[in-house]
Scaffold this motif. Structure first.
Motif, mmCIF file in Angstrom:
data_model
loop_
_atom_site.group_PDB
_atom_site.id
_atom_site.type_symbol
_atom_site.label_atom_id
_atom_site.label_comp_id
_atom_site.label_asym_id
_atom_site.label_seq_id
_atom_site.Cartn_x
_atom_site.Cartn_y
_atom_site.Cartn_z
ATOM 1 N N GLN A 127 -0.666 3.834 10.177
ATOM 2 C CA GLN A 127 0.442 2.895 10.369
ATOM 3 C C GLN A 127 0.022 1.434 10.228
ATOM 4 O O GLN A 127 0.860 0.576 9.924
ATOM 5 N N HIS A 128 -1.247 1.139 10.446
ATOM 6 C CA HIS A 128 -1.688 -0.255 10.333
ATOM 7 C C HIS A 128 -1.946 -0.639 8.877
ATOM 8 O O HIS A 128 -1.986 -1.833 8.550
ATOM 9 N N ASN A 183 0.851 -1.187 0.000
ATOM 10 C CA ASN A 183 0.000 0.000 0.000
ATOM 11 C C ASN A 183 0.895 1.247 0.000
ATOM 12 O O ASN A 183 1.986 1.236 0.576
ATOM 13 N N TRP A 184 0.394 2.325 -0.603
ATOM 14 C CA TRP A 184 1.212 3.533 -0.765
ATOM 15 C C TRP A 184 0.405 4.788 -0.481
ATOM 16 O O TRP A 184 -0.803 4.844 -0.746
ATOM 17 N N PHE A 206 -8.911 4.081 3.486
ATOM 18 C CA PHE A 206 -7.496 3.738 3.300
ATOM 19 C C PHE A 206 -6.886 3.224 4.600
ATOM 20 O O PHE A 206 -6.112 2.262 4.598
ATOM 21 N N SER A 207 -7.228 3.876 5.720
ATOM 22 C CA SER A 207 -6.668 3.452 7.009
ATOM 23 C C SER A 207 -7.089 2.028 7.363
ATOM 24 O O SER A 207 -6.436 1.366 8.168
ATOM 25 N N GLU A 208 -8.178 1.565 6.757
ATOM 26 C CA GLU A 208 -8.660 0.206 6.992
ATOM 27 C C GLU A 208 -8.373 -0.712 5.797
ATOM 28 O O GLU A 208 -8.995 -1.765 5.638
ATOM 29 N N SER A 209 -7.427 -0.271 4.926
ATOM 30 C CA SER A 209 -6.894 -1.081 3.810
ATOM 31 C C SER A 209 -7.965 -1.504 2.801
ATOM 32 O O SER A 209 -7.909 -2.598 2.223
ATOM 33 N N ARG A 210 -8.925 -0.639 2.529
ATOM 34 C CA ARG A 210 -9.967 -0.959 1.550
ATOM 35 C C ARG A 210 -9.532 -0.618 0.119
ATOM 36 O O ARG A 210 -10.223 -0.961 -0.821
ATOM 37 N N TYR A 211 -8.430 0.114 -0.035
ATOM 38 C CA TYR A 211 -7.814 0.303 -1.348
ATOM 39 C C TYR A 211 -6.322 0.477 -1.147
ATOM 40 O O TYR A 211 -5.842 0.642 -0.029
ATOM 41 N N LYS A 212 -5.543 0.458 -2.259
ATOM 42 C CA LYS A 212 -4.091 0.293 -2.167
ATOM 43 C C LYS A 212 -3.303 1.607 -2.139
ATOM 44 O O LYS A 212 -2.277 1.698 -1.464
ATOM 45 N N PHE A 249 4.398 5.056 16.602
ATOM 46 C CA PHE A 249 4.315 3.877 17.459
ATOM 47 C C PHE A 249 3.181 2.952 16.992
ATOM 48 O O PHE A 249 2.166 3.421 16.488
ATOM 49 N N ARG A 250 3.388 1.686 17.157
ATOM 50 C CA ARG A 250 2.504 0.610 16.705
ATOM 51 C C ARG A 250 2.705 0.289 15.222
ATOM 52 O O ARG A 250 1.967 -0.538 14.673
ATOM 53 N N GLN A 251 3.669 0.929 14.561
ATOM 54 C CA GLN A 251 4.019 0.541 13.196
ATOM 55 C C GLN A 251 4.900 -0.713 13.282
ATOM 56 O O GLN A 251 5.955 -0.707 13.916
#
Length: 837
Positions: free
Chosen positions: A376-377, A312-313, A354-360, A404-406
């Protein structure tokens, strides 16, 4: 109040506006460092939390909101960037505050009878949609984004919420070297008046409006003061706790230069044909280069993404032209753009997706999504498809994923052309300075913790305690607090024949780094309270019937100081008269000394020609300086003579000399310490001297004066640094011929030492000493500076007592006194002319 207590009251620390609460009242779900910070913030009532990315600012603000609602029984408001509302709602469920988090767009959505945590975006509050009186407290989350707003808008937002008692600021990256930002926070929190802070800690750049430089000797005090209302923390161990779970992964910074060559004719910003593009730091050049190189940078971004197709970018850009190129070049990729043309709801939804990775791939600008969003997630790679000079936007954007948490190593790709190397260099320089100053603040936290009382106790060491004195010929000089030096224990009654001094101009400037400094006061009222300790002793030590000559100048009050949108003048000279008269002096005269209006405008930016043309109604005039002549009443009032009159022999002091002295307009001989610019301006000097002679000998004609100035301007000889052909006066109450360079400051400049901010010209000193004293008498200067008064007193065969608080001025002044005493004179203009002949 005794003098020591008065000085201790001047120690600058933030007051407490909150209430003491038990730590047991705080949520047990808080981590130890969060508990400490929340407890400190509630007791302070108005505090800033500058905690690094991932330390839990959201949770801390929610707990602060809960506690404030208990104290006030009113709802709490949190202002935040876009796409952060979801995070507050999620953390509120974890913290179990018992209060609903509700997003609002205006005050009509507020239920006055329920304590809820209301959240809104900065876009809403800057439009005035939210009524602050409905809330018991407010917090600005990621408040550093306020810097992206126009200055007037930021000032409006900060002032709008001052009606609320409990006020908080939370951001991860206040830029320590962006002092305006930090002062804005302090002003909003009500921990100091911004004007007072500006005077206390900063010197202004006369060449660049709004540019502040922290005085070298005030750095430690400034950051200690900041630590009394703000906490800087990078990780839990800064407050003494374990860092488990708070270690950042490795970050890889990839600087990729792309070539932007052209076969076309290259022109610089002036339209001249050149061989290479201008690589200076000009904003015009930077903007042109960005526009010319869009596609080659976006093509390079595509190449990088293709090399890591499974990742992801985030692709950051600044121009709409770049956005269009990204959408065109990445057509077919799983990419979404978040841009200004979308509604806030659309932007927020896309950022959350995006923060929930629904697209790249997310394509957006730092000023839209660079603050507040936690990515970061979902992502550990980003590309800056273009760069500019805005460091805060740059560093905030990086920390959307580097926090943090990355769990993965982070890759940051920076794309730039060979013509943007200076931009990258500037960003890296600011980054290094950012780390350096943040480290200084963290070290203070580690040393003092969150204990403001300990900081205040340590700052008491800055009360002056190391007096010195020297005797040079008939001059006795002291490095001491002038109030203490003029105390009856140190100086006898009726011991000086004249007082001649330039008093500090209120809180205009601070001359030393300790609290004894008269300039270290909040406003004129406090300044004159400190003068109340000195002036009665000036009257006591002056011989009956003798004169105190006091150099003053009225004060400029800028719009942020006076509450208006225009500049005003504070009658400081009038207040000085009232002060001295109150303490028993009698005003017997005023001498006016004109100043150069062009030079004044270059320093104050208040008399500009362009603004005059826009609206003359708001424009004032240049500020002259004044010599106020006060007299101590003679012991007996049967006649007007002093107990020890100043007598002159009629043989030595003839009628011709009397006429010139009685007339308040005394010409200078033009002799002064050599300036570095003298030779360069010799032609204009001849013009100036001719004009001065002509202006004196002929009837003044304004139209003629204006035409001569226009003729000079046509020849590019009308200076923008000083008034080339000033108006000369024959009036007895106005001196226009004072040589403003004829001060010991000229020598300071030649030796590259610090100049005194309010020097009294040697011409004036010589005239006043000659007029009001006799040879062998003692002249007292309670604010000695570079000992200009003592210098001229020795030269004129008088004695002197002089006191100066600043040890550097004291040391430099001793050099000048010894040069007179031993006849080791600095070469003057006339000396060099004589040698040349």
């Amino acid at each position: 109040m005794n003098y020591k207590k008065f000085l201790e009251k001047k120690i600058v620390v933030a007051d407490s506006f909150g209430l003491n609460i038990s730590r047991s009242a705080l949520s047990p779900l808080l981590l130890p460092h969060q508990t400490d910070i929340v407890h400190w913030a509630i007791e302070g009532g108005r505090r800033a939390i500058f905690a690094s990315f991932g330390l839990g600012k959201t949770i801390m603000q929610l707990e602060i909101a809960r506690l404030v609602m208990v104290l006030t029984t009113k709802p709490f408001l949190i202002c935040m960037p876009l796409a952060v509302v979801g995070e507050f709602k999620r953390d509120n469920e974890f913290l179990k505050t018992g209060h609903e988090v509700v997003y609002i767009t205006d005050s009509d959505r507020i239920d006055d009878y329920q304590t809820k945590i209301y959240v809104t975006n900065y876009e809403r509050i800057r439009k005035g949609d939210i009524d602050p009186t409905k809330f018991g407290g407010v917090s600005f989350d990621e408040a550093s984004m306020l810097r992206n707003l126009e200055t007037e808008t930021t000032n409006y937002v900060l002032a709008y919420f001052k009606k609320i008692n409990y006020r908080f600021v939370a951001t991860a990256t206040p830029t320590p070297n962006d002092f305006i930002e930090i002062l804005n926070y302090a002003d909003f929190l009500g921990v100091i008046d911004r004007g007072h802070a500006l005077t206390r800690f900063f010197k202004r750049d006369p060449k660049k409006a709004g540019h502040l430089t922290l005085y070298e000797n005030k750095k430690e005090e400034f950051w200690k003061w900041v630590s009394t209302w703000a906490v800087f923390i990078n990780k839990p161990s800064d407050l003494g706790y374990d860092d488990t779970g708070y270690l950042l992964p490795k970050m890889h910074l990839h600087e990729i230069e792309v070539s932007n060559q052209t076969d076309e004719v290259i022109q610089n910003k002036r339209g001249d044909i050149v061989l290479f593009k201008d690589t200076t730091k000009s904003l015009v050049d930077v903007s042109r280069e960005k526009s010319d190189s869009v596609q080659i940078r976006i093509d390079k971004a595509l190449e990088i993404v293709n090399a890591y197709a499974d990742s992801n970018w985030i692709i950051w850009h600044h121009l709409n032209k770049e956005k269009d190129a990204i959408e065109r070049t990445f057509k077919g990729f799983d990419l979404k753009s978040v841009h200004g043309g979308q509604t806030n709801v659309e932007k927020e939804a896309a950022l959350i997706d995006f923060s929930e990775s629904r697209y790249k791939i997310l394509s957006t600008k730092p000023k839209i999504a660079g603050s507040g969003c936690n990515m970061q997630h979902a992502c550990h790679n980003m590309i800056f498809a273009g760069i500019d000079y805005k460091f805060n936007d740059f560093i905030q954007a990086i920390h959307r994923v580097y926090r943090f948490r990355q769990s993965k190593e982070v890759n940051i790709y920076i794309l730039f052309t060979q013509n943007e190397r200076e931009v990258l260099k500037a960003l890296k320089t600011k980054w290094a300075k950012h780390i350096e100053l943040q480290t200084e603040m963290i070290n203070l936290v580690r040393e003092y913790g969150l204990n403001s009382d300990k900081i205040k106790a340590d700052m008491k060491r800055q009360i002056f305690s190391k007096p010195r004195s020297s005797v040079v010929g008939n001059a006795t000089v002291f490095n001491n607090d002038t109030v203490i030096q003029h105390d009856p224990k140190n100086m006898a009654d009726n011991s000086s024949h004249m007082i001649l001094t330039s008093i500090p101009f209120g809180d205009h400037y601070e001359y030393s780094d300790n609290y004894n400094d008269m300039g270290h006061n909040k406003g004129n009222d406090e300044f004159f309270k400190q003068m109340d300790f000195l002036t009665p002793n000036l009257l006591r030590t002056l011989k009956p019937g003798r004169v105190a000559a006091v150099h003053v100048k009225d004060r400029i009050r800028y719009s942020y100081q006076n509450g208006t949108k225009f500049t005003t003048i504070d009658d400081f000279s009038g207040k000085t008269v009232s002060h001295f008269v109150k303490h028993g002096f009698y005003l017997i005269g005023k001498i006016t000394v004109t100043t150069d209006v062009v030079q004044e405008n270059n320093q104050t930016y208040r008399l500009g020609w362009s603004e005059q043309c826009k609206d003359a109604s708001k424009m004032g005039v240049g500020l002259p300086e004044y010599i106020l002549l006060f007299r101590k009443a003679p012991t007996g009032l049967e006649n007007s003579y002093a107990d020890e009159p100043v007598t002159h022999s009629k043989i030595d002091y003839d009628i011709a000399r009397w006429q010139l002295d009685a007339h308040a307009y005394w010409k200078t001989d033009g002799n002064r310490f050599l300036s570095a610019e003298e030779i360069q301006k010799s032609d204009m000097k001849r013009i100036f001297n001719y004009w001065k002679k002509y202006n004196k000998e002929n009837i003044y004609n304004f139209a003629e004066h204006l035409q001569i100035c226009r003729d000079l301007e046509g020849q590019d000889k009308l200076s923008k640094l000083f008034m080339t052909l000033p108006t000369h006066s024959n009036q007895e109450c106005v001196w226009t011929d004072i040589n403003r360079l004829k001060t010991l400051n000229a020598n300071q400049a030649n030796q590259k030492k610090e100049k005194h901010i309010c020097p009294l010209q040697l011409d004036i000193i010589e005239r006043l000493i000659t007029r009001f004293t006799m040879p062998g008498e003692i002249v007292d200067d309670p604010f000695g500076g570079l000992f200009s008064t003592a210098y001229k007193a020795l030269e004129l065969g008088r004695g002197s007592i002089s006191c100066e608080l600043n040890p550097d001025y004291y040391d430099d002044g001793l050099f000048y006194l010894k040069s007179i005493e031993y006849k080791i004179n600095v070469p003057t203009l006339f000396d060099l002319i004589g040698e040349a002949v």
